[in-house]
Design a protein around this motif. Structure first.
Motif, PDB file in Angstrom:
ATOM      1  N   ILE A   1     -80.641  43.461-100.841  1.00 27.57           N
ATOM      2  CA  ILE A   1     -81.969  43.737-101.401  1.00 27.57           C
ATOM      3  C   ILE A   1     -82.570  42.455-101.970  1.00 27.57           C
ATOM      4  O   ILE A   1     -83.752  42.165-101.798  1.00 27.57           O
ATOM      5  CB  ILE A   1     -81.874  44.823-102.493  1.00 27.57           C
ATOM      6  N   ALA A   2     -81.726  41.665-102.648  1.00 22.46           N
ATOM      7  CA  ALA A   2     -82.224  40.421-103.239  1.00 22.46           C
ATOM      8  C   ALA A   2     -82.662  39.435-102.173  1.00 22.46           C
ATOM      9  O   ALA A   2     -83.639  38.701-102.353  1.00 22.46           O
ATOM     10  CB  ALA A   2     -81.129  39.801-104.106  1.00 22.46           C
ATOM     11  N   GLU A   3     -81.948  39.425-101.039  1.00 18.05           N
ATOM     12  CA  GLU A   3     -82.294  38.490 -99.968  1.00 18.05           C
ATOM     13  C   GLU A   3     -83.672  38.803 -99.387  1.00 18.05           C
ATOM     14  O   GLU A   3     -84.336  37.921 -98.833  1.00 18.05           O
ATOM     15  CB  GLU A   3     -81.233  38.539 -98.870  1.00 18.05           C
ATOM     16  N   LEU A   4     -84.119  40.048 -99.513  1.00 20.02           N
ATOM     17  CA  LEU A   4     -85.452  40.413 -99.034  1.00 20.02           C
ATOM     18  C   LEU A   4     -86.532  39.631 -99.788  1.00 20.02           C
ATOM     19  O   LEU A   4     -87.618  39.396 -99.260  1.00 20.02           O
ATOM     20  CB  LEU A   4     -85.694  41.915 -99.194  1.00 20.02           C
ATOM     21  N   GLY A   5     -86.240  39.245-101.027  1.00 21.88           N
ATOM     22  CA  GLY A   5     -87.189  38.424-101.782  1.00 21.88           C
ATOM     23  C   GLY A   5     -87.432  37.094-101.095  1.00 21.88           C
ATOM     24  O   GLY A   5     -88.572  36.623-101.013  1.00 21.88           O
ATOM     25  N   ILE A   6     -86.371  36.468-100.573  1.00 23.05           N
ATOM     26  CA  ILE A   6     -86.523  35.201 -99.845  1.00 23.05           C
ATOM     27  C   ILE A   6     -87.315  35.433 -98.563  1.00 23.05           C
ATOM     28  O   ILE A   6     -88.151  34.618 -98.174  1.00 23.05           O
ATOM     29  CB  ILE A   6     -85.142  34.587 -99.529  1.00 23.05           C
ATOM     30  N   VAL A   7     -87.035  36.565 -97.905  1.00 24.41           N
ATOM     31  CA  VAL A   7     -87.763  36.886 -96.665  1.00 24.41           C
ATOM     32  C   VAL A   7     -89.268  36.971 -96.934  1.00 24.41           C
ATOM     33  O   VAL A   7     -90.081  36.375 -96.216  1.00 24.41           O
ATOM     34  CB  VAL A   7     -87.238  38.214 -96.072  1.00 24.41           C
ATOM     35  N   LEU A   8     -89.645  37.682 -97.979  1.00 21.43           N
ATOM     36  CA  LEU A   8     -91.067  37.836 -98.291  1.00 21.43           C
ATOM     37  C   LEU A   8     -91.673  36.518 -98.783  1.00 21.43           C
ATOM     38  O   LEU A   8     -92.844  36.228 -98.530  1.00 21.43           O
ATOM     39  CB  LEU A   8     -91.264  38.933 -99.341  1.00 21.43           C
ATOM     40  N   LEU A   9     -90.871  35.707 -99.481  1.00 16.83           N
ATOM     41  CA  LEU A   9     -91.361  34.395 -99.920  1.00 16.83           C
ATOM     42  C   LEU A   9     -91.678  33.519 -98.720  1.00 16.83           C
ATOM     43  O   LEU A   9     -92.731  32.872 -98.662  1.00 16.83           O
ATOM     44  CB  LEU A   9     -90.307  33.720-100.806  1.00 16.83           C
ATOM     45  N   LEU A  10     -90.785  33.495 -97.734  1.00 15.83           N
ATOM     46  CA  LEU A  10     -91.018  32.678 -96.538  1.00 15.83           C
ATOM     47  C   LEU A  10     -92.148  33.245 -95.680  1.00 15.83           C
ATOM     48  O   LEU A  10     -92.880  32.495 -95.035  1.00 15.83           O
ATOM     49  CB  LEU A  10     -89.734  32.565 -95.718  1.00 15.83           C
TER      50      LEU A  10
ATOM     51  N   GLN B   1    -105.498  38.881 -97.458  1.00 16.34           N
ATOM     52  CA  GLN B   1    -105.146  40.253 -97.824  1.00 16.34           C
ATOM     53  C   GLN B   1    -103.642  40.470 -97.691  1.00 16.34           C
ATOM     54  O   GLN B   1    -103.013  41.119 -98.532  1.00 16.34           O
ATOM     55  CB  GLN B   1    -105.906  41.237 -96.938  1.00 16.34           C
ATOM     56  N   LEU B   2    -103.053  39.911 -96.634  1.00 19.80           N
ATOM     57  CA  LEU B   2    -101.612  40.032 -96.437  1.00 19.80           C
ATOM     58  C   LEU B   2    -100.851  39.400 -97.595  1.00 19.80           C
ATOM     59  O   LEU B   2     -99.892  39.976 -98.120  1.00 19.80           O
ATOM     60  CB  LEU B   2    -101.210  39.357 -95.121  1.00 19.80           C
ATOM     61  N   GLU B   3    -101.283  38.219 -98.000  1.00 20.05           N
ATOM     62  CA  GLU B   3    -100.610  37.513 -99.088  1.00 20.05           C
ATOM     63  C   GLU B   3    -100.730  38.289-100.395  1.00 20.05           C
ATOM     64  O   GLU B   3     -99.767  38.403-101.156  1.00 20.05           O
ATOM     65  CB  GLU B   3    -101.213  36.115 -99.238  1.00 20.05           C
ATOM     66  N   ALA B   4    -101.903  38.847-100.651  1.00 18.02           N
ATOM     67  CA  ALA B   4    -102.122  39.621-101.877  1.00 18.02           C
ATOM     68  C   ALA B   4    -101.271  40.894-101.884  1.00 18.02           C
ATOM     69  O   ALA B   4    -100.736  41.295-102.923  1.00 18.02           O
ATOM     70  CB  ALA B   4    -103.601  39.975-102.016  1.00 18.02           C
ATOM     71  N   ASP B   5    -101.135  41.543-100.712  1.00 17.53           N
ATOM     72  CA  ASP B   5    -100.357  42.781-100.631  1.00 17.53           C
ATOM     73  C   ASP B   5     -98.871  42.531-100.831  1.00 17.53           C
ATOM     74  O   ASP B   5     -98.154  43.337-101.427  1.00 17.53           O
ATOM     75  CB  ASP B   5    -100.585  43.456 -99.271  1.00 17.53           C
ATOM     76  N   ILE B   6     -98.390  41.410-100.316  1.00 14.10           N
ATOM     77  CA  ILE B   6     -96.952  41.141-100.326  1.00 14.10           C
ATOM     78  C   ILE B   6     -96.483  40.588-101.665  1.00 14.10           C
ATOM     79  O   ILE B   6     -95.298  40.679-102.009  1.00 14.10           O
ATOM     80  CB  ILE B   6     -96.601  40.161 -99.177  1.00 14.10           C
ATOM     81  N   ARG B   7     -97.388  40.020-102.473  1.00  8.80           N
ATOM     82  CA  ARG B   7     -96.988  39.284-103.674  1.00  8.80           C
ATOM     83  C   ARG B   7     -96.192  40.127-104.682  1.00  8.80           C
ATOM     84  O   ARG B   7     -95.153  39.672-105.174  1.00  8.80           O
ATOM     85  CB  ARG B   7     -98.215  38.674-104.356  1.00  8.80           C
ATOM     86  N   PRO B   8     -96.632  41.362-105.027  1.00 10.22           N
ATOM     87  CA  PRO B   8     -95.852  42.117-106.033  1.00 10.22           C
ATOM     88  C   PRO B   8     -94.419  42.379-105.592  1.00 10.22           C
ATOM     89  O   PRO B   8     -93.480  42.225-106.384  1.00 10.22           O
ATOM     90  CB  PRO B   8     -96.643  43.426-106.182  1.00 10.22           C
ATOM     91  N   PHE B   9     -94.227  42.773-104.332  1.00 13.13           N
ATOM     92  CA  PHE B   9     -92.873  43.018-103.827  1.00 13.13           C
ATOM     93  C   PHE B   9     -92.067  41.721-103.816  1.00 13.13           C
ATOM     94  O   PHE B   9     -90.895  41.705-104.184  1.00 13.13           O
ATOM     95  CB  PHE B   9     -92.941  43.598-102.410  1.00 13.13           C
ATOM     96  N   ARG B  10     -92.705  40.643-103.381  1.00 10.08           N
ATOM     97  CA  ARG B  10     -92.021  39.350-103.302  1.00 10.08           C
ATOM     98  C   ARG B  10     -91.523  38.907-104.674  1.00 10.08           C
ATOM     99  O   ARG B  10     -90.369  38.510-104.829  1.00 10.08           O
ATOM    100  CB  ARG B  10     -92.988  38.301-102.730  1.00 10.08           C
ATOM    101  N   ASP B  11     -92.384  38.995-105.674  1.00 11.87           N
ATOM    102  CA  ASP B  11     -92.011  38.501-107.001  1.00 11.87           C
ATOM    103  C   ASP B  11     -90.886  39.318-107.623  1.00 11.87           C
ATOM    104  O   ASP B  11     -89.977  38.774-108.255  1.00 11.87           O
ATOM    105  CB  ASP B  11     -93.240  38.502-107.918  1.00 11.87           C
ATOM    106  N   ILE B  12     -90.943  40.644-107.445  1.00 14.40           N
ATOM    107  CA  ILE B  12     -89.895  41.497-108.010  1.00 14.40           C
ATOM    108  C   ILE B  12     -88.561  41.227-107.327  1.00 14.40           C
ATOM    109  O   ILE B  12     -87.520  41.055-107.977  1.00 14.40           O
ATOM    110  CB  ILE B  12     -90.282  42.981-107.878  1.00 14.40           C
ATOM    111  N   LEU B  13     -88.568  41.166-105.993  1.00 16.39           N
ATOM    112  CA  LEU B  13     -87.324  40.943-105.263  1.00 16.39           C
ATOM    113  C   LEU B  13     -86.792  39.530-105.480  1.00 16.39           C
ATOM    114  O   LEU B  13     -85.573  39.316-105.498  1.00 16.39           O
ATOM    115  CB  LEU B  13     -87.547  41.201-103.769  1.00 16.39           C
ATOM    116  N   MET B  14     -87.688  38.557-105.643  1.00 16.17           N
ATOM    117  CA  MET B  14     -87.237  37.198-105.950  1.00 16.17           C
ATOM    118  C   MET B  14     -86.541  37.166-107.306  1.00 16.17           C
ATOM    119  O   MET B  14     -85.528  36.486-107.489  1.00 16.17           O
ATOM    120  CB  MET B  14     -88.425  36.237-105.962  1.00 16.17           C
ATOM    121  N   GLY B  15     -87.075  37.903-108.265  1.00 12.07           N
ATOM    122  CA  GLY B  15     -86.423  37.994-109.568  1.00 12.07           C
ATOM    123  C   GLY B  15     -85.027  38.582-109.439  1.00 12.07           C
ATOM    124  O   GLY B  15     -84.063  38.086-110.047  1.00 12.07           O
TER     125      GLY B  15
END
Length: 655
Positions: free
Chosen positions: A57-66, A260-274
């Motif tokens: 689950i945590a690795e998904l944060g890196i996926v969304l970041l990239l 729009q894609l970047e704005a939609d993905i940001r909340p999930f990315r930040d939580i999973l990156m944490g």
């Protein structure tokens, strides 16, 4: 001991408390997540005994970041960066591997073990570096792009390392190793070609259809699906998930949906990156780390020195500026998240002892924890490393000696500042601008605009651009607090200048005037005036009368325009409650205390409100006479701050 839900609850509680505390003392949130992981991990409190349960689950944060990073890079830009990716990136990885491999063999006496150590130390942290570069707005700078190029090659280089280490541990022949690497390259090329084809011809059509449905959740779901499918596809073929997500983002980066894609993905990315950074912190065994702290620090210093020298000199040889070469080198000094994967893989094949693995994990966690602080202080660090003779000319050197001839200084070169600049150019008025966005300055300078990089809230920068002498200064950004800081610095060196300040609304009008603004131009009120001028002109009112009315409003500091009727969508918080000015109509019933009282007898000032108008029998009186008595059925229009208006209403009704 603890259930899964309880463990997560405790982890979230610690993370929230630490992020709040770290942000209060202006430390990066990454450090808070690492500390939360250390506390919740198996080596301290033991709330989460097995961090690997959360690793996927945590690795998904890196996926969304990239994926987000890929949205900022188009295919033409990546083709243009091939020299950096496959030149500088390859040189850094191969050079670092060779140095660390030699040192590792001399210490460990085994080539396979030495390669595992070398592979872990040669790679840097994509997650930490890109996140910090994004937060500090350095991704678009040259040093940021050099860093990204090296990180992209490192992500590719992970694949052969993960293939070779098990083969070496099993005593594989040279032929089997070569065959495995060749097959990995063929599979990688095939999956990359498939992703690029899908991204170019299928995804834009699919997102156009999804956008036409105008359903936000469908757009978010589709975005997450694309990022995860791309990452899963590359993972299935032996490449990193992050690389597939980056390619998918890069393909969509050329579409009109990228923002729009970047704005939609940001909340999930930040939580999973944490969550990812907490799992990194969980891997640190504090007792072993403290006992081997001297080895950890020594390895970090050696690793940083090797990477610094290789990246700096190879980048310089490829024609990069000294500052950019040092900047990217300093940013990439740490061990990366893939280093943990290599260490875990080597440990499972008994290539590394428990002590060596523990030291390497300590190196990774500690170096990643220090990286946000290093990137925050990147400019001063680079200035220390670059000799003054080779340093990028500072702003004092770049501004010519004729700054005293400039008639206008523009602080902030965003859309408003650029528009002002164009009109000044058209009238032949000499001016100069200063802005703290490096990408914007680079683009503007390339286009011939008279703009320089710097923070206009710093006195040295203002002095360098002639703020002490220029007669007219425009603060064009709509950040009131920052504008107040700039005003104070300007007034400390130039009391005579006429300073025009742009503000989003009239909430801080008084503060800006007190700080030294000669004129404040609120966006919302000026937009209203422009709309009024069009309406009156279309209604047949003479243009001279319209201009006179508008000028009267400006001279009156928009006095008649302050205050508005709130609606259900009007947001009031503790910061704006004492700045907003509301209009409120109070209907006086027969039993109201104020009925029968004269206007002059009522102490409006004591309640900090103004009587704007009085409506009686559907006739509005804007300035009621002082001796006029209030009657039942009158509507009193009050103007004031929300709490004062509420209190005045109770006063009029109840006394």
């Amino acid at each position: 001991m603890y259930g899964t839900f309880t463990s997560l609850l405790l982890l979230l509680g610690v993370a929230v408390a630490l992020v709040w505390a770290f942000r209060r003392i202006k430390l990066p949130a990454i450090l808070a997540y690492l500390c939360a992981g250390i506390i919740a991990g198996p080596h301290v409190m033991g709330w989460i005994p097995d961090p690997d349960e959360y690793h996927l689950i945590a690795e998904l944060g890196i996926v969304l970041l990239l994926f987000s990073l890929g949205l900022e890079f188009s295919l033409p830009k990546m083709i243009a960066m091939r020299r950096l990716v496959f030149g500088l990136g390859a040189a850094q990885v191969l050079g670092s591997l060779l140095v660390f491999l030699t040192i590792g063999f001399l210490i460990l006496g085994n080539w396979a073990s030495a390669l595992a150590v070398a592979g872990a130390l040669a790679l840097s942290s994509t997650a930490v570096v890109i996140k910090q570069l994004s937060e500090s707005s350095q991704t678009a700078t040259r040093r940021g792009q050099v860093s990204v190029a090296i990180l992209l090659f490192q992500d590719i280089a992970v694949v052969p390392l993960l293939i070779v280490i098990p083969l070496l541990a099993g005593g594989g022949s040279d032929g089997s190793i070569a065959y495995s690497l060749l097959m990995a390259m063929v599979k990688g090329a095939a999956v990359i070609a498939v992703l690029m084809a899908v991204g170019k011809w299928i995804l834009p059509f699919a997102f156009r259809e999804i956008a036409n449905q105008r359903t936000d959740e469908l757009f978010v779901l589709a975005t997450l699906l694309v990022a995860l499918v791309a990452g899963g596809l590359t993972h299935a073929f032996g490449l990193s998930m992050a690389l597939g997500a980056f390619l998918a983002g890069m393909m969509l980066g050329e579409s009109k949906y990228k923002h729009q894609l970047e704005a939609d993905i940001r909340p999930f990315r930040d939580i999973l990156m944490g969550l990812f950074f907490t799992t990194v912190g969980m891997q640190l065994a504090l007792n072993s780390f403290i006992q081997s702290l001297h080895w950890v620090l020594l390895i970090i210093l050696g690793m940083a020195l090797v990477k610094l020298l290789i990246i700096r000199y190879v980048a310089k040889a490829l024609g990069e500026r000294d500052r950019d070469a040092w900047g990217s080198a300093v940013s990439l000094f740490q061990m990366g998240e893939f280093g943990f994967v290599i260490v875990a893989l080597a440990s499972s094949y008994q290539l590394l002892s428990a002590d060596v693995s523990s030291i390497l994990i300590g190196v990774g966690v500690f170096s990643m924890a220090v990286t946000p602080l290093v990137i925050q202080k990147l400019q001063p660090l680079v200035s220390m490393l670059v000799r003054e003779s080779e340093a990028e000319p500072n702003i004092e050197q770049k501004v010519d000696a004729s700054t005293s001839e400039h008639q206008v200084l523009i602080c902030g070169f965003g859309r408003v500042g650029q528009t002002v600049s164009r009109f000044l150019d058209a009238e032949g008025i000499r001016h100069i601008a200063v802005d703290n966005d490096p990408m914007r300055v680079q683009e503007a300078v390339a286009g011939g605009a008279p703009v320089y990089f710097g923070d206009s809230a710093k006195r040295d920068i203002l002095r360098a651009v002639g703020a002490a002498r220029v007669p007219l200064i425009i603060i064009s950004f709509s950040d009131d607090q920052r504008a107040i800081e700039v005003l104070r610095e300007i007034r400390a060196m130039n009391e005579k200048a006429y300073v025009i300040v742009r503000s989003r609304d009239d909430l801080n009008l008084d503060k800006l005037n007190e700080a030294g603004a000669s004129q404040v131009v609120p966006d919302t009120l000026e937009a209203s005036l422009m709309l009024i001028s069009h309406v009156l002109s279309h209604s047949g009112i003479p243009i001279r009368r319209i201009l006179s009315r508008l000028e009267q409003e400006r001279r009156n500091h928009y006095g008649d325009m302050h205050g508005f009727y709130p609606g259900s969508q009007t947001t009031i918080d503790h910061e704006t409650a004492d700045k907003l000015e509301f209009l409120h109509a109070v209907n006086l019933p027969e039993q109201a205390w104020a009925v029968g009282q004269a206007v002059a007898d009522l102490d409006w000032d004591a309640h900090e409100v103004k009587l704007k108008a009085l409506r009686r029998d559907d006739v509005e009186v804007e300035e009621p006479a002082s001796q006029l008595e209030l009657r039942a059925g009158d509507v009193v229009l009050l103007s004031g701050k929300p709490r004062h208006v509420e209190s005045a209403e109770r006063w009029l009704l109840e006394g």
